[in-house]
Design a protein around this motif. Structure first.
Motif, PDB file in Angstrom:
ATOM      1  N   TRP A   1       0.833  -1.210   0.000  1.00 42.34           N
ATOM      2  CA  TRP A   1       0.000   0.000   0.000  1.00 42.34           C
ATOM      3  C   TRP A   1       0.867   1.260   0.000  1.00 42.34           C
ATOM      4  CZ3 TRP A   1       0.669   3.566   3.786  1.00 42.34           C
ATOM      5  CH2 TRP A   1       1.240   3.141   4.998  1.00 42.34           C
ATOM      6  N   LEU A   2       2.017   1.171   0.704  1.00 41.12           N
ATOM      7  CA  LEU A   2       2.897   2.344   0.776  1.00 41.12           C
ATOM      8  C   LEU A   2       3.548   2.604  -0.588  1.00 41.12           C
ATOM      9  CD1 LEU A   2       4.191   4.547   2.510  1.00 41.12           C
ATOM     10  CD2 LEU A   2       5.995   2.927   3.105  1.00 41.12           C
ATOM     11  N   VAL A   3       3.961   1.518  -1.240  1.00 41.23           N
ATOM     12  CA  VAL A   3       4.570   1.666  -2.564  1.00 41.23           C
ATOM     13  C   VAL A   3       3.550   2.293  -3.530  1.00 41.23           C
ATOM     14  CG1 VAL A   3       5.629   0.438  -4.505  1.00 41.23           C
ATOM     15  CG2 VAL A   3       6.088  -0.309  -2.160  1.00 41.23           C
ATOM     16  N   ALA A   4       2.317   1.812  -3.454  1.00 43.50           N
ATOM     17  CA  ALA A   4       1.262   2.357  -4.330  1.00 43.50           C
ATOM     18  C   ALA A   4       1.014   3.825  -4.010  1.00 43.50           C
ATOM     19  CB  ALA A   4      -0.021   1.545  -4.177  1.00 43.50           C
ATOM     20  N   ALA A   5       1.017   4.156  -2.713  1.00 45.57           N
ATOM     21  CA  ALA A   5       0.748   5.548  -2.321  1.00 45.57           C
ATOM     22  C   ALA A   5       1.865   6.475  -2.805  1.00 45.57           C
ATOM     23  CB  ALA A   5       0.600   5.635  -0.803  1.00 45.57           C
ATOM     24  N   VAL A   6       3.109   6.051  -2.607  1.00 49.42           N
ATOM     25  CA  VAL A   6       4.243   6.891  -3.032  1.00 49.42           C
ATOM     26  C   VAL A   6       4.220   7.063  -4.546  1.00 49.42           C
ATOM     27  CG1 VAL A   6       6.758   7.009  -3.196  1.00 49.42           C
ATOM     28  CG2 VAL A   6       5.681   6.326  -1.043  1.00 49.42           C
ATOM     29  N   TRP A   7       3.984   5.975  -5.251  1.00 50.36           N
ATOM     30  CA  TRP A   7       3.935   6.046  -6.720  1.00 50.36           C
ATOM     31  C   TRP A   7       2.835   7.015  -7.165  1.00 50.36           C
ATOM     32  CZ3 TRP A   7       3.782   1.097 -10.312  1.00 50.36           C
ATOM     33  CH2 TRP A   7       4.187   1.473 -11.600  1.00 50.36           C
ATOM     34  N   SER A   8       1.674   6.928  -6.496  1.00 47.53           N
ATOM     35  CA  SER A   8       0.558   7.818  -6.860  1.00 47.53           C
ATOM     36  C   SER A   8       0.938   9.277  -6.660  1.00 47.53           C
ATOM     37  CB  SER A   8      -0.678   7.517  -5.989  1.00 47.53           C
ATOM     38  OG  SER A   8      -1.026   6.173  -6.092  1.00 47.53           O
ATOM     39  N   VAL A   9       1.588   9.559  -5.523  1.00 43.78           N
ATOM     40  CA  VAL A   9       1.969  10.950  -5.227  1.00 43.78           C
ATOM     41  C   VAL A   9       2.972  11.461  -6.268  1.00 43.78           C
ATOM     42  CG1 VAL A   9       3.175  12.434  -3.578  1.00 43.78           C
ATOM     43  CG2 VAL A   9       1.467  10.806  -2.767  1.00 43.78           C
ATOM     44  N   LEU A  10       3.961  10.626  -6.583  1.00 47.22           N
ATOM     45  CA  LEU A  10       4.968  11.043  -7.579  1.00 47.22           C
ATOM     46  C   LEU A  10       4.308  11.327  -8.929  1.00 47.22           C
ATOM     47  CD1 LEU A  10       8.004   8.613  -6.967  1.00 47.22           C
ATOM     48  CD2 LEU A  10       7.526  10.802  -5.890  1.00 47.22           C
ATOM     49  N   LEU A  11       3.435  10.410  -9.325  1.00 44.14           N
ATOM     50  CA  LEU A  11       2.801  10.538 -10.639  1.00 44.14           C
ATOM     51  C   LEU A  11       1.868  11.743 -10.689  1.00 44.14           C
ATOM     52  CD1 LEU A  11       2.992   8.978 -13.229  1.00 44.14           C
ATOM     53  CD2 LEU A  11       1.176   7.464 -12.447  1.00 44.14           C
ATOM     54  N   PHE A  12       1.103  11.922  -9.623  1.00 46.96           N
ATOM     55  CA  PHE A  12       0.165  13.049  -9.608  1.00 46.96           C
ATOM     56  C   PHE A  12       0.923  14.382  -9.605  1.00 46.96           C
ATOM     57  CE2 PHE A  12      -2.640  16.003  -7.163  1.00 46.96           C
ATOM     58  CZ  PHE A  12      -3.578  16.167  -8.168  1.00 46.96           C
ATOM     59  N   SER A  13       2.015  14.427  -8.854  1.00 46.43           N
ATOM     60  CA  SER A  13       2.774  15.684  -8.834  1.00 46.43           C
ATOM     61  C   SER A  13       3.398  15.961 -10.196  1.00 46.43           C
ATOM     62  CB  SER A  13       3.828  15.694  -7.728  1.00 46.43           C
ATOM     63  OG  SER A  13       4.696  14.625  -7.888  1.00 46.43           O
ATOM     64  N   LEU A  14       3.728  14.917 -10.947  1.00 47.53           N
ATOM     65  CA  LEU A  14       4.220  15.127 -12.315  1.00 47.53           C
ATOM     66  C   LEU A  14       3.127  15.709 -13.199  1.00 47.53           C
ATOM     67  CD1 LEU A  14       6.244  11.907 -13.220  1.00 47.53           C
ATOM     68  CD2 LEU A  14       7.109  14.189 -12.779  1.00 47.53           C
ATOM     69  N   ILE A  15       1.927  15.181 -13.021  1.00 48.51           N
ATOM     70  CA  ILE A  15       0.817  15.626 -13.876  1.00 48.51           C
ATOM     71  C   ILE A  15       0.478  17.091 -13.613  1.00 48.51           C
ATOM     72  CG2 ILE A  15      -1.686  15.327 -14.242  1.00 48.51           C
ATOM     73  CD1 ILE A  15      -1.168  12.298 -14.008  1.00 48.51           C
ATOM     74  N   ILE A  16       0.449  17.484 -12.340  1.00 44.91           N
ATOM     75  CA  ILE A  16       0.070  18.876 -12.061  1.00 44.91           C
ATOM     76  C   ILE A  16       1.256  19.817 -12.224  1.00 44.91           C
ATOM     77  CG2 ILE A  16      -1.747  18.167 -10.487  1.00 44.91           C
ATOM     78  CD1 ILE A  16      -0.006  19.151  -8.181  1.00 44.91           C
ATOM     79  N   ASN A  17       2.438  19.240 -12.467  1.00 41.64           N
ATOM     80  CA  ASN A  17       3.630  20.071 -12.605  1.00 41.64           C
ATOM     81  C   ASN A  17       3.922  20.434 -14.057  1.00 41.64           C
ATOM     82  OD1 ASN A  17       6.171  21.059 -11.205  1.00 41.64           O
ATOM     83  ND2 ASN A  17       7.006  19.870 -12.889  1.00 41.64           N
ATOM     84  N   GLN A  18       3.059  19.959 -14.966  1.00 43.06           N
ATOM     85  CA  GLN A  18       3.359  20.160 -16.391  1.00 43.06           C
ATOM     86  C   GLN A  18       3.912  21.558 -16.622  1.00 43.06           C
ATOM     87  OE1 GLN A  18       1.170  22.581 -17.354  1.00 43.06           O
ATOM     88  NE2 GLN A  18       0.032  22.302 -15.486  1.00 43.06           N
ATOM     89  N   GLY A  19       5.016  21.579 -17.340  1.00 43.46           N
ATOM     90  CA  GLY A  19       5.658  22.878 -17.534  1.00 43.46           C
ATOM     91  C   GLY A  19       6.219  22.998 -18.918  1.00 43.46           C
ATOM     92  N   GLY A  20       7.264  23.774 -19.028  1.00 41.58           N
ATOM     93  CA  GLY A  20       7.807  24.063 -20.357  1.00 41.58           C
ATOM     94  C   GLY A  20       8.715  22.979 -20.910  1.00 41.58           C
ATOM     95  N   GLY A  21       8.877  21.852 -20.194  1.00 37.08           N
ATOM     96  CA  GLY A  21       9.754  20.804 -20.706  1.00 37.08           C
ATOM     97  C   GLY A  21      11.192  21.272 -20.788  1.00 37.08           C
ATOM     98  N   ASN A  22      11.747  21.653 -19.623  1.00 38.76           N
ATOM     99  CA  ASN A  22      13.125  22.146 -19.617  1.00 38.76           C
ATOM    100  C   ASN A  22      14.095  21.039 -19.993  1.00 38.76           C
ATOM    101  OD1 ASN A  22      12.205  24.561 -18.714  1.00 38.76           O
ATOM    102  ND2 ASN A  22      12.566  24.116 -16.563  1.00 38.76           N
ATOM    103  N   ALA A  23      15.110  21.412 -20.763  1.00 40.05           N
ATOM    104  CA  ALA A  23      16.118  20.423 -21.138  1.00 40.05           C
ATOM    105  C   ALA A  23      16.943  20.040 -19.919  1.00 40.05           C
ATOM    106  CB  ALA A  23      17.014  20.999 -22.213  1.00 40.05           C
ATOM    107  N   PHE A  24      17.484  18.842 -19.956  1.00 36.52           N
ATOM    108  CA  PHE A  24      18.340  18.389 -18.872  1.00 36.52           C
ATOM    109  C   PHE A  24      19.692  19.109 -18.954  1.00 36.52           C
ATOM    110  CE2 PHE A  24      15.187  15.161 -19.241  1.00 36.52           C
ATOM    111  CZ  PHE A  24      15.049  14.608 -17.994  1.00 36.52           C
ATOM    112  N   ILE A  25      20.234  19.472 -17.788  1.00 36.82           N
ATOM    113  CA  ILE A  25      21.481  20.240 -17.759  1.00 36.82           C
ATOM    114  C   ILE A  25      22.600  19.478 -18.470  1.00 36.82           C
ATOM    115  CG2 ILE A  25      23.263  21.208 -16.259  1.00 36.82           C
ATOM    116  CD1 ILE A  25      21.098  21.679 -14.150  1.00 36.82           C
TER     117      ILE A  25
END
Lengths: 473, 380
Positions: free
Chosen positions: A445-469
């Motif tokens: 359940w913890l693995v699922a919860a952490v994965w959900s949080v990471l994925l959701f934060s990626l979705i709401i973080n959509q941005g300009g697609g900065n290039a990797f340094i």
């Protein structure tokens, strides 16, 4: 194409579909190769020619080396490969740097010389694939490996898109054999691969780009002398940003490859939990440091030729490692500082390494904090574009500008402090354990919860697609 | 400690995978994320947000690409945000009977680098409408405005990856609110958190908050909140007036806020000298523009300058910093290009500009109708 882009999502979904379709293995490999060229060409199509050139020359050079026992001919073909690879790298990456320095020297001698500004575009990832293809020819020359059995396998080794532009730098013995037999991920590998991809993108998009980059940009972009707190926050923010940007790419690359059924080596392992600098380099950009160790430091004599030569070899290796990162004297200074640190550590270990108190937990902790502090100082040179800016920041960090400008709002100070405390704490607590082991011990359940949080934060973080340094290296 | 190893039997390099019920974990994570994203989308819709296309360098480049081979029947509009808000493209088409219209204005940018690019790097010989916002157009920086030059450079170096990303975004933007990269980006939401700062904290200047919902062909329609929420409109007015309140690269927030408030109330300073031309600089500026407009007209193109309305203290600030006689009138006189200034035409006046710079969405069509008639007449 960036991993942190919507277009990559569609590209990867299509590729996964093809990879798991009932097609012959050779066709699947051809698909992967074609996809890798598309992935690379998406930045600048003409530069694919450089990849082809490197692929063809190294394929034939290694073949010729393996077909003869005559030392002269073996050396000749090795040099063909080295000259081509390093020649391209030097032209594209160091051409302007060399010309600028030559001009400065000539002008210092009183000669009025002003060359036309060279208009050279750096092919993305050239430092990475150059080292990877050179490793192949060098390994064949050193009889560490046999030439690849098929040109398709070798071309895929050079071009394999997950790690093509920013590593990990893979050795032929690690990847070429994986292409020889059909590979597909099972459900466990596929899901873990997607989990690593999520984690890598979270590191890049949320931690590096959203939580830390603004502070780092403000501090390193400031023209004023800064207050100590602001300078420290900027340097800490960049320490976290550069780690999450680069380690995030590597983690995503490992995850993407795993989804396709391939294994790539670890590139980072909790570097900010390092105790000492040799420990740091066993945790930071592992595939580059092992490349430099195997193909530069050891051939130079390593530590086999006495103390003085060892220090000289360390300095040469680290200075060239610094230069690998970028064509600027600040990168040379960054590498040189690491060379000095590694040399000093050897001396200190000679004095204290055998003392019983040296392994007390509190002493280890003190060394870890000292290591982190000194590493943070090196990032000043890595990020600052000029020595005067680096000097100004170092002075601010050490209390020389108590009246310096306070440019960071409380929100950013809190974000950086919280992020870096969490990051360093995690590195320390996981320094002797793998992520896989931690996940294995965690409830589902913890693995699922952490994965959900990471994925959701990626979705709401959509941005300009900065290039990797690291793309610029 | 490594999470990878060589398999001793096959000599293959392998990675370890944690032994967990991955099927179940993946399904739960997927369902949670879908539910959370749906909730996020509904929350922002409840806050008055609607799906909108993002104004990006790539969206500009898409239309710049259309301009590359546009025939003489085309009309291209360029300028700053006032051209995006005030010119209603469907109304323009109806009024002129010409479907061939390309919007190349860009918010916050000077049109001059764009005009230069169109003149020098295309064979376009249709109609070019250049919208003038005094603070951006008659500024020392306008000839080499970094935003506009960046756009032009982006178009000329527009990579396949950027194109693919643009097309992928176009699939999402008309459907979902949460994909809006400006206001609803996590980074911007975090920065909006207000916390007390140190007494000597020096701030940069305000970014412009959400003002519009944008259409597929790059028309901006003023967001209803700017019209209905007077505090929000006041905040935006303060941002425009803040351009005259700046005294350095950074300021104490309290000092800046009080100077902005004074400016909004009419006690403003003219734009700082680093923005305004000296008379000598102005002459060479006009001559450079003339060289492009002459080149464009010699190949058969028609060009016209337009000056959309501004209002309130912003209008007064613009008049004080960029007096019409020295700027607009001189531009027309030196270049010989026709122009339409809203002050000269009663039919272009009387519209509502809630934040003093742009027309509210409902007023853009009647303004456009009147403007289109004037432009057609002036270019006849």
């Amino acid at each position: 194409m960036l991993f942190n882009s919507l277009s990559f999502f569609f590209f990867f979904a299509l590729l996964l579909g093809l990879h798991y379709a009932p097609l012959p293995w050779r066709v699947k490999k051809a698909n992967l190769l074609l996809a890798s060229y598309i992935f690379y060409a998406a930045w600048n199509p003409p530069f694919v020619v450089l990849l082809w050139l490197s692929t063809v020359v190294d394929w034939f050079a290694a073949k010729k080396i393996s077909q003869t026992e005559e030392p002269g001919r073996r050396r000749l073909f090795l040099w063909v490969s080295i000259v081509l690879n390093l020649g391209l790298l030097s032209y594209f990456k160091y051409g302007k740097f060399l010309l600028d320095n030559f001009t400065a020297i000539v002008q210092a001698a009183g000669i009025d010389y002003q060359p036309a500004a060279p208009d050279i575009i750096l092919p993305i990832g050239i430092s990475f694939y150059t080292f990877q293809t050179m490793a192949y020819t060098l390994d064949v020359y050193l009889r560490q490996t046999k030439p690849a059995g098929s040109f398709l396998d070798f071309a895929l080794f050079v071009t394999f898109f997950p790690q093509l532009v920013a590593g990990p730098i893979v050795r032929p013995t690690e990847l070429v054999p994986q292409f020889e037999t059909p590979k597909q991920a099972n459900l466990q590998q596929l899901m873990w691969g997607l989990g690593l991809l999520t984690l890598g993108l979270f590191q890049k998009m949320v931690v590096a780009d959203t939580l830390l980059s603004k502070t780092s940009d403000m501090v390193f972009g400031s023209e004023q002398a800064l207050h100590g707190l602001d300078a420290w926050m900027g340097v800490l923010a960049f320490s976290g940003q550069i780690f999450c940007d680069f380690a995030g790419y590597s983690t995503a690359a490992i995850g993407i490859a795993l989804c396709l059924g391939f294994a790539l080596p670890e590139n980072f392992h909790c570097p900010y939990g390092a105790v000492g600098f040799s420990d740091f380099w066993r945790r930071w950009h592992i595939t580059l440091s092992s490349w430099l160790r195997d193909y530069l430091y050891i051939p130079l004599g390593g530590n086999r030729l006495g103390a003085t030569r060892t220090y000289v070899n360390l300095m040469i290796t680290m200075v060239l490692g610094g230069l690998w990162h970028g064509a600027n004297w600040t990168f040379v200074a960054w590498g040189a500082l690491h060379g000095v640190y590694l040399s000093a550590e050897r001396v200190v270990r000679g004095w204290w390494g055998h003392k019983p108190w040296a392994s007390f937990p509190i002493v280890t902790m003190v060394f870890a904090v000292g290591t982190f502090y000194l590493i943070a100082l090196t990032w000043v040179f890595f990020r600052a574009t000029t020595f005067s800016k680096a000097g100004q920041l170092l002075a601010s960090m050490h209390g020389w500008h108590p009246e310096g400008a306070q440019i960071l709002p409380t929100t950013q100070i809190i974000l950086v402090a919280a992020t870096m405390t969490a990051m360093v704490g995690m590195h320390w607590s996981m320094r002797n354990v793998t992520l896989e082991a931690v996940v294995s011990r965690s409830p589902a359940w913890l693995v699922a919860a952490v994965w959900s949080v990471l994925l959701f934060s990626l979705i709401i973080n959509q941005g300009g697609g900065n290039a990797f340094i690291y793309f610029q290296f | 400690m490594h999470s990878y190893t060589f398999n001793s039997k096959t000599e293959l390099f392998e990675r370890g995978v944690p032994k967990r019920p991955w099927g179940r974990i993946g399904l739960i994570a997927f369902l949670v994320v879908v539910a959370a994203t749906a909730g996020w989308e509904l929350y922002w819709r409840g806050q008055g947000y609607e799906p909108s296309y993002d104004s990006t360098d790539s969206s500009w480049s898409e239309f710049r690409a259309k301009a590359q081979n546009a025939g003489p029947e085309y009309t291209i509009i360029t300028g700053s945000s006032r051209a995006l808000f005030d010119i209603d493209l469907p109304t323009w088409r109806t009024e002129t009977g010409n479907e061939h219209l390309i919007q190349l204005a860009k918010e916050g940018a000077s049109p001059l680098p764009i005009v230069r690019d169109l003149v020098q790097n295309t064979n376009f010989s249709g109609t070019l409408i250049v919208s003038v916002a005094p603070g951006l157009f008659f500024s020392k920086r306008s000839m080499h405005d970094s935003d506009a030059e960046g756009l032009v450079k982006h178009y000329h170096n527009w990579s396949p990856a950027q194109k693919m990303e643009h097309w992928a975004n176009l699939l999402m933007e008309p459907t979902f609110v949460f994909v809006e990269k400006g206001a609803l980006n996590l980074g911007n939401l975090l920065q909006e958190m207000e916390m007390p700062n140190r007494p000597n904290y020096l701030a940069g200047y305000d970014g412009v908050p959400k003002l519009s919902n944008d259409t597929r062909e790059r028309q901006a329609r003023m967001w209803s909140k700017v019209v209905t929420d007077t505090a929000y409109a006041r905040r935006v007015r303060g941002i425009w007036m803040g351009f005259s309140a700046r005294t350095g690269p950074l300021m104490r927030p309290a000092d800046y806020a009080s100077k902005k408030a004074e400016a909004v109330a009419g006690q403003f300073m003219p734009m700082p000298p680093f923005i305004r031309f000296t008379p000598g600089e102005r002459d060479s500026f006009f001559m450079e523009i003339k060289s492009w407009t002459d080149q464009f007209r010699q190949r058969g193109g028609k060009i016209i300058f337009i000056r959309p309305p501004s209002a309130g203290m912003l209008y007064k600030l613009e008049e004080q910093s960029f007096p019409r006689k020295e700027t607009w009138d001189a531009l027309l006189e030196k270049t010989g290009v026709p122009g339409i200034h809203f002050e000269d035409h009663p039919e272009l006046q009387g519209f509502e500009l809630p934040e003093w710079s742009h027309l509210r969405a409902e007023h853009a069509p009647p303004f456009t109708k009147a403007l289109a008639r004037l432009v057609v007449s002036a270019l006849r």
